[in-house]
Motif scaffolding. Sequence first.
Motif, PDB file in Angstrom:
ATOM      1  N   LEU A   1      15.435   9.996  -8.531  1.00  0.00           N
ATOM      2  CA  LEU A   1      15.191   9.780  -9.960  1.00  0.00           C
ATOM      3  C   LEU A   1      14.210  10.822 -10.503  1.00  0.00           C
ATOM      4  CD1 LEU A   1      15.486   8.144 -12.570  1.00  0.00           C
ATOM      5  CD2 LEU A   1      13.628   6.668 -11.723  1.00  0.00           C
ATOM      6  N   PHE A   2      13.191  11.130  -9.740  1.00  0.00           N
ATOM      7  CA  PHE A   2      12.220  12.127 -10.191  1.00  0.00           C
ATOM      8  C   PHE A   2      12.829  13.527 -10.240  1.00  0.00           C
ATOM      9  CE2 PHE A   2       9.219   8.746  -9.808  1.00  0.00           C
ATOM     10  CZ  PHE A   2       8.261   9.059 -10.768  1.00  0.00           C
ATOM     11  N   TYR A   3      13.738  13.838  -9.321  1.00  0.00           N
ATOM     12  CA  TYR A   3      14.447  15.119  -9.405  1.00  0.00           C
ATOM     13  C   TYR A   3      15.266  15.158 -10.686  1.00  0.00           C
ATOM     14  CZ  TYR A   3      13.776  14.958  -4.273  1.00  0.00           C
ATOM     15  OH  TYR A   3      13.273  14.841  -3.006  1.00  0.00           O
ATOM     16  N   LEU A   4      15.957  14.061 -10.943  1.00  0.00           N
ATOM     17  CA  LEU A   4      16.836  13.973 -12.114  1.00  0.00           C
ATOM     18  C   LEU A   4      16.047  14.104 -13.415  1.00  0.00           C
ATOM     19  CD1 LEU A   4      19.811  13.501 -12.866  1.00  0.00           C
ATOM     20  CD2 LEU A   4      19.304  11.050 -12.933  1.00  0.00           C
ATOM     21  N   VAL A   5      14.927  13.447 -13.514  1.00  0.00           N
ATOM     22  CA  VAL A   5      14.076  13.531 -14.706  1.00  0.00           C
ATOM     23  C   VAL A   5      13.357  14.879 -14.760  1.00  0.00           C
ATOM     24  CG1 VAL A   5      12.017  12.528 -15.806  1.00  0.00           C
ATOM     25  CG2 VAL A   5      13.787  11.037 -14.865  1.00  0.00           C
ATOM     26  N   GLY A   6      13.035  15.416 -13.602  1.00  0.00           N
ATOM     27  CA  GLY A   6      12.311  16.680 -13.548  1.00  0.00           C
ATOM     28  C   GLY A   6      13.086  17.869 -14.081  1.00  0.00           C
ATOM     29  N   VAL A   7      14.404  17.832 -13.962  1.00  0.00           N
ATOM     30  CA  VAL A   7      15.213  18.968 -14.450  1.00  0.00           C
ATOM     31  C   VAL A   7      15.057  19.140 -15.961  1.00  0.00           C
ATOM     32  CG1 VAL A   7      17.556  19.875 -14.732  1.00  0.00           C
ATOM     33  CG2 VAL A   7      16.821  18.978 -12.515  1.00  0.00           C
TER      34      VAL A   7
ATOM     35  N   PHE B   1       3.864  16.748 -14.175  1.00  0.00           N
ATOM     36  CA  PHE B   1       4.024  17.462 -12.901  1.00  0.00           C
ATOM     37  C   PHE B   1       3.288  16.746 -11.773  1.00  0.00           C
ATOM     38  CE2 PHE B   1       4.895  21.139 -15.754  1.00  0.00           C
ATOM     39  CZ  PHE B   1       6.176  21.415 -15.289  1.00  0.00           C
ATOM     40  N   ALA B   2       2.073  16.260 -12.051  1.00  0.00           N
ATOM     41  CA  ALA B   2       1.280  15.577 -11.018  1.00  0.00           C
ATOM     42  C   ALA B   2       1.957  14.284 -10.566  1.00  0.00           C
ATOM     43  CB  ALA B   2      -0.124  15.289 -11.540  1.00  0.00           C
ATOM     44  N   VAL B   3       2.491  13.521 -11.504  1.00  0.00           N
ATOM     45  CA  VAL B   3       3.180  12.279 -11.149  1.00  0.00           C
ATOM     46  C   VAL B   3       4.430  12.593 -10.316  1.00  0.00           C
ATOM     47  CG1 VAL B   3       4.487  10.323 -12.098  1.00  0.00           C
ATOM     48  CG2 VAL B   3       2.259  10.923 -13.057  1.00  0.00           C
ATOM     49  N   GLY B   4       5.155  13.634 -10.703  1.00  0.00           N
ATOM     50  CA  GLY B   4       6.331  14.031  -9.930  1.00  0.00           C
ATOM     51  C   GLY B   4       5.977  14.428  -8.507  1.00  0.00           C
ATOM     52  N   ILE B   5       4.930  15.225  -8.374  1.00  0.00           N
ATOM     53  CA  ILE B   5       4.472  15.618  -7.034  1.00  0.00           C
ATOM     54  C   ILE B   5       4.098  14.382  -6.222  1.00  0.00           C
ATOM     55  CG2 ILE B   5       2.602  16.758  -5.753  1.00  0.00           C
ATOM     56  CD1 ILE B   5       2.564  18.857  -8.080  1.00  0.00           C
ATOM     57  N   GLY B   6       3.337  13.491  -6.837  1.00  0.00           N
ATOM     58  CA  GLY B   6       2.917  12.274  -6.150  1.00  0.00           C
ATOM     59  C   GLY B   6       4.097  11.419  -5.705  1.00  0.00           C
ATOM     60  N   ALA B   7       5.081  11.264  -6.583  1.00  0.00           N
ATOM     61  CA  ALA B   7       6.256  10.453  -6.252  1.00  0.00           C
ATOM     62  C   ALA B   7       7.012  11.039  -5.065  1.00  0.00           C
ATOM     63  CB  ALA B   7       7.173  10.342  -7.463  1.00  0.00           C
ATOM     64  N   VAL B   8       7.133  12.346  -5.032  1.00  0.00           N
ATOM     65  CA  VAL B   8       7.829  12.992  -3.918  1.00  0.00           C
ATOM     66  C   VAL B   8       7.026  12.810  -2.626  1.00  0.00           C
ATOM     67  CG1 VAL B   8       8.580  15.223  -2.980  1.00  0.00           C
ATOM     68  CG2 VAL B   8       9.094  14.629  -5.361  1.00  0.00           C
TER      69      VAL B   8
ATOM     70  N   MET C   1       0.847  -1.186   0.000  1.00  0.00           N
ATOM     71  CA  MET C   1       0.000   0.000   0.000  1.00  0.00           C
ATOM     72  C   MET C   1       0.889   1.245   0.000  1.00  0.00           C
ATOM     73  SD  MET C   1      -3.012   0.880   2.587  1.00  0.00           S
ATOM     74  CE  MET C   1      -3.639   2.495   2.716  1.00  0.00           C
ATOM     75  N   VAL C   2       0.509   2.218  -0.770  1.00  0.00           N
ATOM     76  CA  VAL C   2       1.249   3.472  -0.876  1.00  0.00           C
ATOM     77  C   VAL C   2       0.688   4.455   0.144  1.00  0.00           C
ATOM     78  CG1 VAL C   2       1.819   5.387  -2.396  1.00  0.00           C
ATOM     79  CG2 VAL C   2       1.659   3.080  -3.328  1.00  0.00           C
ATOM     80  N   SER C   3       1.593   5.097   0.874  1.00  0.00           N
ATOM     81  CA  SER C   3       1.140   6.091   1.840  1.00  0.00           C
ATOM     82  C   SER C   3       2.035   7.323   1.775  1.00  0.00           C
ATOM     83  CB  SER C   3       1.130   5.509   3.259  1.00  0.00           C
ATOM     84  OG  SER C   3       2.436   5.135   3.625  1.00  0.00           O
ATOM     85  N   LEU C   4       1.497   8.413   2.223  1.00  0.00           N
ATOM     86  CA  LEU C   4       2.256   9.654   2.232  1.00  0.00           C
ATOM     87  C   LEU C   4       3.436   9.554   3.188  1.00  0.00           C
ATOM     88  CD1 LEU C   4      -0.561  12.360   2.288  1.00  0.00           C
ATOM     89  CD2 LEU C   4       0.813  11.635   0.341  1.00  0.00           C
ATOM     90  N   ASP C   5       4.536  10.177   2.796  1.00  0.00           N
ATOM     91  CA  ASP C   5       5.721  10.229   3.644  1.00  0.00           C
ATOM     92  C   ASP C   5       6.146  11.689   3.756  1.00  0.00           C
ATOM     93  OD1 ASP C   5       8.033   9.868   5.073  1.00  0.00           O
ATOM     94  OD2 ASP C   5       9.143   8.935   3.431  1.00  0.00           O
ATOM     95  N   THR C   6       5.319  12.474   4.417  1.00  0.00           N
ATOM     96  CA  THR C   6       5.601  13.908   4.520  1.00  0.00           C
ATOM     97  C   THR C   6       6.581  14.244   5.631  1.00  0.00           C
ATOM     98  OG1 THR C   6       3.627  14.234   5.896  1.00  0.00           O
ATOM     99  CG2 THR C   6       3.371  14.569   3.516  1.00  0.00           C
TER     100      THR C   6
END
Length: 118
Positions: free
Chosen positions: A65-71, A50-57, A1-6
């Motif tokens: 990896l998302f930072y690297l692809v996001g640039v 952008f939404a997928v990147g936000i979700g992954a973070v 299960m995926v959960s927030l990690d804030t």
Amino acid sequence: MVSLDTDSLTTLHWVGIALAAVSAVVHLVLGVRFLPGAFGISFLVATVGFAVGIGAVLVNYRRRLFYLVGVPFTAGQVVIFAVTVVQGINELGPIAIVDKAAQVGLVAVLVVLLRRGG
């Protein structure tokens, strides 16, 4: 299960999330406005990115990896926009200024996060 990690998010992460959200909303509005054409679809694809990147973070899924692809994903949009302005296809209005400022800020945040090791 995926959960927030804030708990693991820093202020810099939240700034990046906010900047990405600004750009996602701008692209969503423009995408809907320009549908059903290719221009509208391209804006909606950017929204999803952008939404997928936000979700992954937010769920701490391969953040680095998302930072690297996001640039390049984000910087590329700034470059494409600049080219379309020069070609007269696009114009630099208030919404574009907000969006491009958010994107430049997001690229800076992503670079810093990458340099810090995620």
